[in-house]
Design a protein around this motif. Sequence first.
Motif, PDB file in Angstrom:
ATOM      1  N   TYR A  66       3.783  -4.585  -1.331  1.00 47.63           N
ATOM      2  CA  TYR A  66       4.167  -5.987  -1.560  1.00 47.63           C
ATOM      3  C   TYR A  66       3.038  -6.711  -2.295  1.00 47.63           C
ATOM      4  O   TYR A  66       3.250  -7.439  -3.250  1.00 47.63           O
ATOM      5  N   THR A  67       1.803  -6.513  -1.805  1.00 48.29           N
ATOM      6  CA  THR A  67       0.626  -7.028  -2.508  1.00 48.29           C
ATOM      7  C   THR A  67      -0.598  -6.268  -2.017  1.00 48.29           C
ATOM      8  O   THR A  67      -0.522  -5.533  -1.020  1.00 48.29           O
ATOM      9  N   HIS A  68      -1.721  -6.437  -2.708  1.00 53.10           N
ATOM     10  CA  HIS A  68      -2.932  -5.692  -2.359  1.00 53.10           C
ATOM     11  C   HIS A  68      -4.138  -6.430  -2.904  1.00 53.10           C
ATOM     12  O   HIS A  68      -4.022  -7.247  -3.833  1.00 53.10           O
ATOM     13  N   SER A  69      -5.302  -6.156  -2.309  1.00 56.69           N
ATOM     14  CA  SER A  69      -6.555  -6.717  -2.815  1.00 56.69           C
ATOM     15  C   SER A  69      -7.690  -5.800  -2.395  1.00 56.69           C
ATOM     16  O   SER A  69      -7.901  -5.573  -1.199  1.00 56.69           O
ATOM     17  N   PHE A  78     -12.509  -1.156  -0.012  1.00 65.37           N
ATOM     18  CA  PHE A  78     -11.228  -0.721   0.568  1.00 65.37           C
ATOM     19  C   PHE A  78     -10.118  -1.612   0.053  1.00 65.37           C
ATOM     20  O   PHE A  78     -10.363  -2.724  -0.416  1.00 65.37           O
ATOM     21  N   LEU A  80      -7.021  -3.646   1.027  1.00 63.13           N
ATOM     22  CA  LEU A  80      -6.135  -4.295   2.001  1.00 63.13           C
ATOM     23  C   LEU A  80      -4.796  -4.542   1.304  1.00 63.13           C
ATOM     24  O   LEU A  80      -4.776  -4.920   0.129  1.00 63.13           O
ATOM     25  N   ALA A  81      -3.719  -4.328   2.033  1.00 64.67           N
ATOM     26  CA  ALA A  81      -2.397  -4.482   1.399  1.00 64.67           C
ATOM     27  C   ALA A  81      -1.355  -4.926   2.413  1.00 64.67           C
ATOM     28  O   ALA A  81      -1.558  -4.800   3.622  1.00 64.67           O
ATOM     29  N   TYR A  82      -0.270  -5.448   1.901  1.00 60.39           N
ATOM     30  CA  TYR A  82       0.964  -5.564   2.667  1.00 60.39           C
ATOM     31  C   TYR A  82       1.941  -4.571   2.057  1.00 60.39           C
ATOM     32  O   TYR A  82       2.124  -4.526   0.830  1.00 60.39           O
ATOM     33  N   THR A  90       7.475  -6.285   6.452  1.00 57.04           N
ATOM     34  CA  THR A  90       6.274  -6.128   5.653  1.00 57.04           C
ATOM     35  C   THR A  90       5.083  -6.157   6.594  1.00 57.04           C
ATOM     36  O   THR A  90       5.012  -7.022   7.475  1.00 57.04           O
ATOM     37  N   MET A  92       0.663  -5.524   7.379  1.00 59.15           N
ATOM     38  CA  MET A  92      -0.709  -5.417   6.870  1.00 59.15           C
ATOM     39  C   MET A  92      -1.197  -3.991   7.069  1.00 59.15           C
ATOM     40  O   MET A  92      -0.960  -3.391   8.125  1.00 59.15           O
ATOM     41  N   THR A  93      -1.899  -3.452   6.087  1.00 58.84           N
ATOM     42  CA  THR A  93      -2.341  -2.070   6.157  1.00 58.84           C
ATOM     43  C   THR A  93      -3.455  -1.822   5.137  1.00 58.84           C
ATOM     44  O   THR A  93      -3.908  -2.770   4.491  1.00 58.84           O
ATOM     45  N   HIS A  94      -3.885  -0.608   5.022  1.00 63.43           N
ATOM     46  CA  HIS A  94      -4.779  -0.184   3.945  1.00 63.43           C
ATOM     47  C   HIS A  94      -4.065   0.849   3.090  1.00 63.43           C
ATOM     48  O   HIS A  94      -3.319   1.676   3.613  1.00 63.43           O
ATOM     49  N   LEU A 122      -4.486   4.753  12.951  1.00 63.39           N
ATOM     50  CA  LEU A 122      -4.075   3.529  12.260  1.00 63.39           C
ATOM     51  C   LEU A 122      -3.023   3.817  11.204  1.00 63.39           C
ATOM     52  O   LEU A 122      -3.226   4.695  10.356  1.00 63.39           O
ATOM     53  N   PRO A 123      -1.915   3.058  11.215  1.00 56.56           N
ATOM     54  CA  PRO A 123      -0.896   3.270  10.179  1.00 56.56           C
ATOM     55  C   PRO A 123      -1.358   2.725   8.832  1.00 56.56           C
ATOM     56  O   PRO A 123      -1.373   1.515   8.606  1.00 56.56           O
ATOM     57  N   CYS A 124      -1.766   3.651   7.943  1.00 54.69           N
ATOM     58  CA  CYS A 124      -2.161   3.318   6.576  1.00 54.69           C
ATOM     59  C   CYS A 124      -1.154   3.994   5.639  1.00 54.69           C
ATOM     60  O   CYS A 124      -0.269   4.716   6.092  1.00 54.69           O
TER      61      CYS A 124
ATOM     62  N   PHE B 140      -8.088  -3.420  10.119  1.00 52.39           N
ATOM     63  CA  PHE B 140      -8.054  -3.334   8.650  1.00 52.39           C
ATOM     64  C   PHE B 140      -9.117  -4.217   8.004  1.00 52.39           C
ATOM     65  O   PHE B 140      -9.164  -4.342   6.784  1.00 52.39           O
ATOM     66  N   MET B 150      -4.909 -11.260  -1.759  1.00 54.43           N
ATOM     67  CA  MET B 150      -3.544 -10.723  -1.711  1.00 54.43           C
ATOM     68  C   MET B 150      -2.525 -11.780  -2.118  1.00 54.43           C
ATOM     69  O   MET B 150      -1.521 -11.475  -2.776  1.00 54.43           O
ATOM     70  N   ARG B 154      -0.078 -11.557  -5.550  1.00 52.59           N
ATOM     71  CA  ARG B 154       1.379 -11.668  -5.519  1.00 52.59           C
ATOM     72  C   ARG B 154       1.861 -12.836  -6.389  1.00 52.59           C
ATOM     73  O   ARG B 154       2.891 -12.745  -7.063  1.00 52.59           O
ATOM     74  N   SER B 201     -12.915  -9.866  -4.271  1.00 48.34           N
ATOM     75  CA  SER B 201     -11.756  -9.137  -3.770  1.00 48.34           C
ATOM     76  C   SER B 201     -10.631  -9.416  -4.754  1.00 48.34           C
ATOM     77  O   SER B 201     -10.230 -10.574  -4.913  1.00 48.34           O
ATOM     78  N   ASP B 202     -10.127  -8.393  -5.394  1.00 46.62           N
ATOM     79  CA  ASP B 202      -9.177  -8.562  -6.510  1.00 46.62           C
ATOM     80  C   ASP B 202      -8.043  -9.525  -6.142  1.00 46.62           C
ATOM     81  O   ASP B 202      -7.454  -9.347  -5.081  1.00 46.62           O
ATOM     82  N   GLY B 250       7.217 -10.219  10.023  1.00 47.60           N
ATOM     83  CA  GLY B 250       7.274  -9.200   8.973  1.00 47.60           C
ATOM     84  C   GLY B 250       8.013  -9.672   7.731  1.00 47.60           C
ATOM     85  O   GLY B 250       8.158  -8.918   6.774  1.00 47.60           O
ATOM     86  N   VAL B 252       7.205 -11.474   5.099  1.00 48.45           N
ATOM     87  CA  VAL B 252       5.994 -12.027   4.481  1.00 48.45           C
ATOM     88  C   VAL B 252       6.295 -12.564   3.083  1.00 48.45           C
ATOM     89  O   VAL B 252       6.954 -11.895   2.281  1.00 48.45           O
TER      90      VAL B 252
END
Lengths: 128, 390
Positions: A66-69, A78, A80-82, A90, A92-94, A122-124, B140, B150, B154, B201-202, B250, B252
């Motif tokens: 969905y998005t990441h940074s 690292f 970080l993402a959704y 959706t 939060m994860t890596h 951890l769910p990544c 995380f 993030m 988006r 952070s991008d 969830g 989001v």
Amino acid sequence: MSEMKYQSPVVNPETKPFWDATAEGKFLLKKCNDCGEFHYYPRALCPFCFSDKTEWVESKGTGTVYTHSTMRRAPVPFCLAYVTLDEGPTMMTHIVDCDLEQVAIGKPVKLVLKETDGDAKLPCFTLA
Amino acid sequence: MSIKGKAFIAGVFEHPGRELPDKSLAQIHAELAKGALEDAGLTKDDVDAYFCAGDVPGLGAISIADYMGLQLSYTDTTETGGSSYICHIGHAAAAIAAGKCKVALVTLAGKPRSEKMKVGTGSRAMGGTDAPEIGFEAPFWPSTANMYGMAAMRHMHEYGTTSEQLAWIKVAASQHAQYNEHALLRNVVTVEDVVNSPMISDPLHRLDCCVITDGGGAMVIVSPEIAKDLKRHSVKVLGHGESPKHVGGGRVDLTYTGAVWSGPRAFEEAGVKHADIDYASIYDSFTITVLETLEDLGFCEKGQGGKFVSDGNLISGVGKLPFNTDGGGLCNNHPANRGGITKVIEAVRQLRGEAHPKVQVPNCEIALAHGTGGSIGTRMGSATVILGRE
Ligand SMILES: [Zn+2]
């Protein structure tokens, strides 16, 4: 490059089944038996209809970004993402185990359970 | 029932310090209170209500009330991060309108700079180990810059927003900060400076991020009867709105903020339109915070924020919507990692005609101040207040 070291999550009685399952290689979601919706993070009461008839269901472990940074200032950068799971929610994860420069919104990903310093994993996700 | 015209901001004070290692936290709260009361022309004994948020040490409002020696009939420790203090204005006005109090003191103070806190890049999972989301987020390591990154990523994806457009927000803040002798960063920067600063952070660069400062601010909110007898010019509270936003089990969406709800409520209560707003203080923890908030408050269409902030449109004397003329959180001050109160303080300066002459909006009659708290990437507080010169 050194690996990211994950700390084990805070576990409480409500979330213990989730974390126990990760130790056995399973990634569970909560689904509501009244409104039929999946939600995340897992709760005893459905956040949509407030029903207490929620049950654990194993996720397919697939979804899209969905998005990441990517945090560039960390000792180990690292991502970080959704991730939007195919089941709907959706989370939060890596994004891990891939070239982080290739991560992009909309790309398909699949589950990777990463070790922590405890029993829980951890769910990544990684690029599919 | 409405709070419109039921309360006035009679005094404000921003701590001139930005690094205060030799003061205690309680001491800073009290120095701020003293400054705001002197500004209003009131004394400690006039205060009958105290409002504070999670930055106070001790038991809610009570430890600081004890330290300052306040005798109170009303307290409120509403905690919504950086938006708390704008919530407090609405709550104080409602309490005053209901006859619960007459002189409400609000303080915000902190020392993250002297404590060398890695605010933007350290993990900012909030709320302690009992927070219901903690197990699903803290591992995380979601730093603040990460989460706002993030949101920016988006927004860029959905609307084509660019880093150069975001940079214009910092450019405008820096144009204003050059005139503020207390601002932490007074150097004027260009779009190129921002996009060439190191990536944190991008897609957020170092200059997309706010400063880390000690200090704080205070306000005194009073009933109309008290305001009328004061020598200083008070500012009328016209309208207020507040609303939290979260990740919805969830569902989001990081492209908007709680301002989509707090803004319309404030405008409706105030009975004013966007074209009536002469000056806006917009919470600026990061450039993306400003961009999304301006869209959500309705200053432009959703997705058009990048275009709206470009070409100096937020610079006083240049653009259509002068914003953060003190230099904002991006250049001036973001005390205790919470900028809500400084947003109100600069709005009051503008309405009193006491902003720096180089950034003063001529004939400033109506101003808006907006606060954002928590994280735009997870759960956040939003609060909007509209103030009038009277
Ligand atoms: Zn349900």
